[in-house]
Write an enzyme that holds these catalytic residues in place. Structure first.
Site, mmCIF file in Angstrom:
data_model
loop_
_atom_site.group_PDB
_atom_site.id
_atom_site.type_symbol
_atom_site.label_atom_id
_atom_site.label_comp_id
_atom_site.label_asym_id
_atom_site.label_seq_id
_atom_site.Cartn_x
_atom_site.Cartn_y
_atom_site.Cartn_z
ATOM 1 N N CYS A 2 44.972 37.961 26.654
ATOM 2 C CA CYS A 2 45.531 37.958 25.142
ATOM 3 C C CYS A 2 44.857 37.388 24.161
ATOM 4 C CB CYS A 2 46.758 37.125 25.226
ATOM 5 S SG CYS A 2 47.996 37.776 26.735
ATOM 6 N N ARG A 27 38.575 41.771 24.750
ATOM 7 C CA ARG A 27 38.974 40.700 25.778
ATOM 8 C C ARG A 27 40.050 41.741 26.935
ATOM 9 N NH1 ARG A 27 39.503 35.372 23.570
ATOM 10 N NH2 ARG A 27 41.276 34.734 24.581
ATOM 11 N N TRP A 75 48.080 41.022 27.000
ATOM 12 C CA TRP A 75 47.563 41.661 28.677
ATOM 13 C C TRP A 75 48.749 41.253 29.312
ATOM 14 C CZ3 TRP A 75 46.629 39.629 33.439
ATOM 15 C CH2 TRP A 75 45.818 40.441 34.264
ATOM 16 N N ASN A 102 49.478 32.697 23.993
ATOM 17 C CA ASN A 102 48.527 32.963 24.944
ATOM 18 C C ASN A 102 48.879 32.006 26.282
ATOM 19 O OD1 ASN A 102 47.285 34.991 23.513
ATOM 20 N ND2 ASN A 102 45.278 33.945 23.372
ATOM 21 N N GLY A 103 48.481 32.573 27.665
ATOM 22 C CA GLY A 103 48.781 31.466 28.447
ATOM 23 C C GLY A 103 49.902 32.028 29.527
ATOM 24 N N GLU A 497 27.578 43.836 43.567
ATOM 25 C CA GLU A 497 27.997 44.172 42.072
ATOM 26 C C GLU A 497 28.072 45.607 41.915
ATOM 27 O OE1 GLU A 497 28.789 42.521 39.661
ATOM 28 O OE2 GLU A 497 28.279 43.683 37.989
ATOM 29 N N LYS A 501 31.416 47.482 39.915
ATOM 30 C CA LYS A 501 31.098 48.268 38.797
ATOM 31 C C LYS A 501 31.888 49.397 38.958
ATOM 32 C CE LYS A 501 30.363 46.028 36.296
ATOM 33 N NZ LYS A 501 30.242 44.434 36.439
ATOM 34 N N GLU A 504 35.688 48.929 39.117
ATOM 35 C CA GLU A 504 36.293 48.338 37.770
ATOM 36 C C GLU A 504 36.448 49.578 36.888
ATOM 37 O OE1 GLU A 504 34.696 44.040 36.445
ATOM 38 O OE2 GLU A 504 33.177 45.550 36.701
ATOM 39 N N HIS A 520 29.749 46.064 61.843
ATOM 40 C CA HIS A 520 30.974 45.474 62.322
ATOM 41 C C HIS A 520 32.231 45.565 61.697
ATOM 42 C CE1 HIS A 520 28.098 42.781 64.489
ATOM 43 N NE2 HIS A 520 27.339 42.609 63.189
ATOM 44 N N LYS A 619 38.653 41.124 29.844
ATOM 45 C CA LYS A 619 37.375 40.540 29.659
ATOM 46 C C LYS A 619 37.282 39.165 29.918
ATOM 47 C CE LYS A 619 33.071 40.960 28.332
ATOM 48 N NZ LYS A 619 32.185 41.581 29.601
HETATM 49 C C1 G6P Z 1 36.916 39.109 34.267
HETATM 50 C C2 G6P Z 1 36.021 40.454 33.681
HETATM 51 C C3 G6P Z 1 34.788 40.360 34.655
HETATM 52 C C4 G6P Z 1 34.105 38.915 34.711
HETATM 53 C C5 G6P Z 1 34.974 37.674 35.311
HETATM 54 C C6 G6P Z 1 34.549 36.397 35.072
HETATM 55 O O1 G6P Z 1 37.366 39.573 35.522
HETATM 56 O O2 G6P Z 1 36.672 41.403 33.778
HETATM 57 O O3 G6P Z 1 33.597 41.123 33.886
HETATM 58 O O4 G6P Z 1 32.927 39.068 35.636
HETATM 59 O O5 G6P Z 1 36.053 37.938 34.453
HETATM 60 O O6 G6P Z 1 34.513 36.302 33.696
HETATM 61 P P1 G6P Z 1 33.298 34.943 33.111
HETATM 62 O O7 G6P Z 1 33.776 35.207 31.509
HETATM 63 O O8 G6P Z 1 33.845 34.018 33.638
HETATM 64 O O9 G6P Z 1 31.922 35.509 33.576
#
Ligand code: G6P
Length: 624
Positions: A2, A27, A75, A102-103, A497, A501, A504, A520, A619
């Site tokens: 948010c 965000r 969000w 927010n929160g 990672e 990706k 996501e 395993h 984000k």
């Molecule tokens: C969210 C984002 C990710 C990010 C994670 C941690 O899940 O979508 O891309 O890696 O938060 O965020 P930060 O800002 O703490 O790196």
């Protein structure tokens, strides 16, 4: 997650509010809304499900007036993304007050029950509407006790908010407008950041500094338990326990965001291709050839103090956690110091025994991730030095840590982190060099690492040349629904990672594993429809990974391999190879992640996914 914006001044509020919401889009959100107060007793509101663009279209058809207003991107947490659940929410009958939040209010259910008993009607499923009605309840109570004095016309509004806040459990960044008082907004913070921008005869509020760039560079960060009474030409800040406090005006350091795509189809692709430059920016001025070490201005700890450190704890979430894993390999190898990598969400409640020679680094792109912040606070509370590796200047974690290192990667807009990830790894590598040089690394070894780091942007540039080949491979496999990503040592976090990706942004199930672990469990998944992406570049476990490649091949699994230039072995077995530069093992995570970022990007595009705003993701994750 948010986002909030607010405006009070002399201009039409919606202009700033819309632009501010656009700048908060990165965000992640699923609905949005704006409220303004054109005159005493009047409220105008527009909400939408989906993008700010559709809010903007609605406003073009039905413009809103008023030089005070608030806007919000939501969000979804409590209730689905609908217009009813979108903010701002009204409190009281017919919109006595409007609020953006927010929160998360943890005790919203019990508060809601008691308000329903008092006759309040709820239009949404949100926890936020509860706050709006509760303020209205206390406002009625204050007004029943008498009108506000002439010299303090907002006394009752303030009293109502001040009575409401202690009843809330959880986190909030709140901005509230009152229908009968179209010249004032009240902002309050606990756990969710709020920034106030000071303009010329106008004030702005936002949940981070990015909406304010270009409007003002004078800002006040509200601290937890502070609230602010804001009019066009006045700002009063109060603290829950201390009453009125002096507010510290700081200079906004956020650069004006360049929101142009510069010819790229998506921000994610633009950010992937920016990496040679962002890595150079992260490194700039931080490597000393003379001393064969790294230099960091903001650690706020002397070399002597850092020499005493015996153990490093790296904590983070998501992609930042993967960068931390790479950091573990780097720091242990270069400095021989034990490193622990902890999910921040676990660390905050785990209460681990931490001795006095340990140091914590919180790694976070946004500097706002709720769990990372909580983990940092927990270790700080226990008296440990806490440092941040962070991209967003002035973010909450950057401010609360004892010191830290900024990434200088520029604003990352794509929700899936790319350039921040490589910059995080680079900072951790430089940190490893620094700790190493405080300990056993020789001058010559330090110089070799520095030379390798200077070549890093060129290697990444070269790895980006795989783009066309990766797009072709994406076309071949984009219809599959399961992927495995496998690598060892420095390439194990890269496998994690790469899988994240893909998950996501294309919603394909993907798992990353250390290649040898495959036997395993994951090997049971191998079949002709489950591609395995192997990272099999030259290092001391090359032959071992090759054996795993053979094992998958023997079971009919398609193999996509990331190999080093000059490799002739892997191509004999793999179905598709992606050739990256042949570099030192500790440089491999930088070169090898590039084709994996591109692979996820192209697959997502081919599947028609919204690359920059993947479903359900945010984000900046400001809730637990
Ligand atoms: C969210 C984002 C990710 C990010 C994670 C941690 O899940 O979508 O891309 O890696 O938060 O965020 P930060 O800002 O703490 O790196």
């Amino acid at each position: 997650m948010c986002g909030i914006v607010g405006y009070v001044g002399t201009q039409n509020a919606t202009d700033f509010l819309l632009e501010g919401l656009r700048r908060l889009e990165y965000r992640g959100y699923d609905s949005a809304g704006i409220v303004t107060l054109p005159n005493e007793g009047q409220v105008e509101i527009t909400k939408t499900v989906g993008r700010i663009e559709s809010l903007s279209e609605k406003l073009a058809q039905n413009p809103m007036s008023g030089s005070i207003g608030i806007g919000h991107t939501r969000w979804a947490t409590h209730g689905p993304p609908t217009e009813e659940n979108a903010h701002p929410h009204f409190g009281g009958d017919g919109g006595v007050l409007a609020l953006a939040h927010n929160g998360v209010i943890e005790n919203y259910a019990e508060l809601k029950d008691s308000l329903i008993e008092k006759g309040y009607k709820f239009l949404s499923d949100t926890d936020s509407e509860v706050v709006a009605h509760l303020i209205d309840f206390y406002l009625n109570e204050a007004e029943a006790d008498g009108a506000a004095p002439e010299d303090d016309p907002y006394a009752n509004l303030l009293a109502a908010v001040q009575k409401t806040l202690p009843r809330l459990r959880g986190t909030y960044g709140l901005v509230i407008l009152f229908r009968e008082h179209p010249h004032v907004m009240i902002a309050a913070r606990r756990g969710s950041p709020l920034v106030i921008g000071i303009g010329n005869g106008e004030h702005f509020v936002a949940s981070d500094g990015s909406p304010l760039a270009g409007y003002t560079d004078k800002i006040v960060y509200l601290a937890d338990h502070q609230l602010a009474i804001v009019t066009a030409d006045s700002l009063r800040v109060l603290h829950r326990d201390e009453g009125q406090v002096r507010h510290n005006v700081q200079v906004l350091e956020v650069e004006e965001t360049d929101l142009s795509l510069k010819g790229y189809a998506h921000y994610m692709l633009k950010e992937i291709f920016e990496q040679p430059k962002t890595l150079a920016d992260t490194m700039r001025g931080r490597l000393s050839e003379d001393n064969a070490t790294a230099i960091f201005g903001g650690l706020n700890l002397s070399a002597q103090q850092l020499r005493q450190v015996q153990r490093v704890i790296l904590t983070a979430c998501g992609t930042s956690w993967h960068a931390a894993l790479v950091g573990e390999y780097m720091i242990e190898e270069m400095s021989r110091m034990p490193v622990e990598v902890e999910y921040a969400s676990e660390l905050r409640y785990r209460n681990p025994p931490v001795d006095h020679k340990s140091i914590l680094f919180a790694i976070t792109q946004s500097g706002e991730t709720a769990d990372t912040l909580a983990a940092l606070r927990e270790l700080k509370r226990k008296g440990h030095p806490t440092l941040a590796i962070c991209n967003v200047v002035g973010s909450t974690i950057a401010q609360e840590a004892d010191g830290g290192i900024y990434l200088h990667a520029g604003q990352e807009i794509g929700v899936a982190s790319t350039k921040a990830y490589t910059s995080q790894m680079l900072v951790l590598t430089m940190l490893a060099l620094y700790f190493g040089r405080l300990r056993h690394l020789s001058y010559e070894q330090g110089r070799k690492i520095i030379d390798a780091l200077h070549r890093l942007p060129d290697h990444v540039e070269k790895a980006l040349e795989t783009n066309d080949e990766v797009r072709r491979i994406a076309g071949k496999y984009c219809h599959e629904n399961n992927f495995l990503y496998l690598g060892r040592q420095y390439n194990f976090p890269t496998a994690l990672e790469g899988a994240l990706k893909l998950k996501e942004i294309s919603y394909i199930h993907a798992e990353g594993y250390p290649a040898a672990e495959m036997k395993h469990g994951p090997i049971a998944l191998v079949d002709k429809n489950t591609p395995s992406v192997f990272i099999v570049t030259k290092d001391f476990v090359y032959d071992k990974v090759m054996a795993n490649v053979e094992e998958v091949k023997a079971r009919g699994g398609p193999i996509i391999a990331v190999v080093a230039e000059g490799d002739t072995q892997v191509a004999k077995i793999a179905d598709d190879v992606i050739v990256v530069p042949d570099v030192e093992p500790f440089v491999q995570p930088f070169a090898n992640i590039i084709p994996l970022q591109l692979l996820s990007y192209h697959i997502a595009v081919l599947r028609g996914c919204d690359v920059d705003k993947p479903r359900n993701l945010a984000k900046s994750v400001t809730v637990e």
